[in-house]
Motif scaffolding. Structure first.
Motif, PDB file in Angstrom:
ATOM      1  N   TRP A  37       0.813  -1.214   0.000  1.00 20.62           N
ATOM      2  CA  TRP A  37       0.000   0.000   0.000  1.00 20.62           C
ATOM      3  C   TRP A  37       0.848   1.267   0.000  1.00 20.62           C
ATOM      4  O   TRP A  37       0.489   2.272  -0.611  1.00 20.62           O
ATOM      5  N   PHE A  38       2.004   1.212   0.659  1.00 17.92           N
ATOM      6  CA  PHE A  38       2.803   2.430   0.804  1.00 17.92           C
ATOM      7  C   PHE A  38       3.608   2.764  -0.452  1.00 17.92           C
ATOM      8  O   PHE A  38       4.288   3.775  -0.506  1.00 17.92           O
ATOM      9  N   ALA A  39       3.506   1.909  -1.485  1.00 12.79           N
ATOM     10  CA  ALA A  39       4.214   2.172  -2.745  1.00 12.79           C
ATOM     11  C   ALA A  39       3.248   2.365  -3.907  1.00 12.79           C
ATOM     12  O   ALA A  39       3.683   2.482  -5.048  1.00 12.79           O
ATOM     13  N   LYS A  40       1.950   2.428  -3.629  1.00 11.91           N
ATOM     14  CA  LYS A  40       0.964   2.614  -4.678  1.00 11.91           C
ATOM     15  C   LYS A  40       0.667   4.100  -4.875  1.00 11.91           C
ATOM     16  O   LYS A  40       0.947   4.915  -3.999  1.00 11.91           O
ATOM     17  N   SER A  41       0.080   4.431  -6.020  1.00 10.12           N
ATOM     18  CA  SER A  41      -0.139   5.837  -6.339  1.00 10.12           C
ATOM     19  C   SER A  41      -1.448   6.043  -7.079  1.00 10.12           C
ATOM     20  O   SER A  41      -2.004   5.120  -7.680  1.00 10.12           O
ATOM     21  N   LEU A  42      -1.933   7.292  -7.033  1.00 10.77           N
ATOM     22  CA  LEU A  42      -3.126   7.718  -7.735  1.00 10.77           C
ATOM     23  C   LEU A  42      -2.751   8.605  -8.915  1.00 10.77           C
ATOM     24  O   LEU A  42      -1.708   9.261  -8.896  1.00 10.77           O
ATOM     25  N   PHE A  43      -3.610   8.634  -9.918  1.00 10.28           N
ATOM     26  CA  PHE A  43      -3.402   9.547 -11.032  1.00 10.28           C
ATOM     27  C   PHE A  43      -3.623  10.976 -10.533  1.00 10.28           C
ATOM     28  O   PHE A  43      -4.567  11.234  -9.773  1.00 10.28           O
TER      29      PHE A  43
END
Length: 545
Positions: A126-132
């Motif tokens: 989770w801590f390496a995911k991103s949003l557009f």
């Protein structure tokens, strides 16, 4: 070395050779969309101003990242994160207007809405995911919980404060954001150095896209982050500085800045504008790699503008179609391999130049010892080379060059060969794959998997380049002029005209009709994509979207 940014000369021996050639830094592990996300984070951290190299400040937005991405499907389950999410939801429930619904249900709907803008998820915690980045508040900085993939947290969490729940989470190791976006920020800064109006236009337009659009989503994201800040008693701010860029006067940077300026002058919605910008950034990074790897590269030509012609890449685009396309495909595939060979050759050349600089300040007799010392500085301590392997290669080098009777040129050649062999594995593992990974992501290289990769033009990339080569005030140009500009700016070869100018037609030894039919296939594609209009007198015009 002439650099732009934060080059630490006293640590130059610690840098990998590819960092010395291409700047600090590019790395294969970076997701293609992270170039855009990191670039925008740096720009927002500087208040949408280009030309700065001091510290920039970026909100970590850890609360939003965990609220959106941490759930029962998380690959690195941790009771501390579960507890932190629960506390955040309790705080958020105080601010949600439920209108008769359960606050928890409303929060879940809002979370699903934000999750729909996910852009980086696969195989990451989770801590390496991103949003557009539909809004500045959705720009999430990289985080890392140390040991999350190796150790399972066993202690009770009920009595832990929110600060204790977040203990061990770091924001500066740069495991995913690998400074490719920082490098691009420096490219555009260097490219607009002599054009303050252009610099201001680009910054203003990007601020408009990230701040003035999609404000409802931005306000909700801001509320989540504000609630997290309330819980921990402060706003988490990441403070860091960009790396550095070689040859800041290079004309390629001015061309890249001009492309961005043209692309952003559009009537598209914010999401499409940013999607096209992501494709353009990936394309520019590839062209930049090829530009500095070109055999005609010379440190003394970049400020003159001659480098755009002398270091122009050669990208024959395969437009799939009839049997002729097999010939195009084979030539295009060989060109891609040649660009990789040029990258390897560039590293060898750099080692040779490094040794020649040492040779200018030492006697021939002392050169061997000086080069051995330099090799130790650059290789020892690097985990990619075992001490025994290093010592064996140094012994072999000494034995070879002691028989050369102070032949400086040959000693330098042996040295560059030795250094390349000892760094080749790391270079091929972490740098060479960059252009292929980026190229496949943006639609410049196909197939995604399988043999004979070659240069292509995906629809989104084609639209992107159409908007960069046609100036906003022009609206439309002839198809022939369009192809000429693609070649002059990027080395893209489609038809017989570009093949002839580049001497590819002569070297390939194939019939001109093969390239002519490739050209017609592209025109048909552009017609169906709404980018070209064919008139009754056989005139074709290409226009901006």
């Amino acid at each position: 070395m002439n650099t732009y940014g934060n080059f630490k000369n006293d640590k130059s021996d610690e840098y990998q050779p590819e960092v010395m050639v291409w700047g600090h830094r590019l790395r294969e592990g970076q997701h293609w969309m992270e170039y855009l996300l990191e670039f925008l984070s740096v720009l927002a951290g500087y208040g949408y101003q280009f030309g700065r190299t001091d510290d920039y400040r970026v909100p970590a937005r850890l609360g939003l990242k965990r609220f959106v991405f941490y759930d029962e499907y998380e690959k690195t389950q941790d009771p501390r994160d579960r507890k932190a999410v629960d506390l955040l939801r309790q705080e958020l429930a105080k601010h949600v207007q439920a209108n008769g619904h359960q606050p928890e249900a409303v929060l879940e709907q809002l979370r699903a809405l934000l999750r729909s803008f996910s852009v980086i998820e696969a195989n990451r915690s989770w801590f390496a995911k991103s949003l557009f980045p539909v809004h500045e508040e959705l720009l999430l900085w990289e985080a890392l919980r140390k040991g999350a993939t190796k150790n399972v947290y066993q202690d009770q969490v009920d009595s832990l404060t929110i600060e204790q729940l977040d203990a061990g989470i770091e924001f500066l190791p740069r495991n995913f954001f690998a400074r490719g976006g920082e490098l691009y920020y420096l490219m555009i800064s260097a490219g607009t150095e002599q054009s303050p109006e252009q610099r201001q236009r680009i910054g203003h337009r990007l601020r408009e896209l990230l701040v003035e659009r999609n404000q409802t989503l931005g306000r909700f994201a801001q509320m989540v982050n504000a609630c997290h800040s309330t819980l921990i008693g402060e706003e988490q701010i990441v403070k860091t500085e960009p790396g550095w860029l070689p040859d800041p006067a290079c004309s390629l940077y001015r061309q890249c800045a001009e492309d961005v300026d043209h692309l952003l002058d559009n009537r598209l919605d914010a999401l499409e504008s940013l999607e096209l910008l992501a494709h353009l950034i990936g394309f520019h990074i590839i062209i930049y790699i090829y530009h500095r790897a070109h055999p005609n590269h010379n440190d003394h030509i970049h400020h003159t503008g001659r480098c755009l012609n002398q270091c122009r890449p050669e990208l024959l685009i395969d437009i799939p179609g009839d049997e002729d396309s097999r010939v195009i495909r084979q030539i295009s595939a060989s060109q891609l391999l040649r660009h990789e060979q040029w990258q390897s050759h560039r590293i060898r050349t750099w080692f040779r130049s490094d040794a020649m600089a040492i040779a200018q300040h030492t006697t021939a007799e002392a050169l061997i010892h000086a080069l051995v010392d330099r090799a130790e500085q650059r290789v020892q301590g690097k985990r990619k080379v075992t001490p025994q392997t290093f010592q064996n290669r140094i012994t072999q080098f000494r034995r070879q060059v002691l028989q050369l009777k102070n032949n400086t040129d040959t000693i330098i050649e042996h040295y560059s060969q030795m250094m390349y062999e000892m760094t080749e594995r790391n270079f091929r593992q972490h740098f060479i794959p960059i252009h292929r990974r980026l190229g496949r992501a943006i639609g410049l290289i196909a197939p995604q998997r399988g043999p004979q990769p070659r240069f292509v033009l995906g629809d989104t990339l084609l639209k992107t380049l159409t908007m960069t080569v046609i100036k906003p005030f022009e609206q439309a140009i002839s198809f022939g002029e369009f192809l000429t500009r693609l070649y002059q700016r990027y080395g893209i070869i489609i038809g017989p005209g570009e093949a002839r100018v580049s001497k590819l037609l002569e070297r390939a030894g194939v019939n001109e009709g093969v390239f002519a039919r490739n050209r017609e296939r592209l025109l048909e594609r552009m017609k169906f994509a709404g980018l070209a209009t064919i008139y009754s007198d056989a005139t074709a015009m290409v226009h901006r979207a």
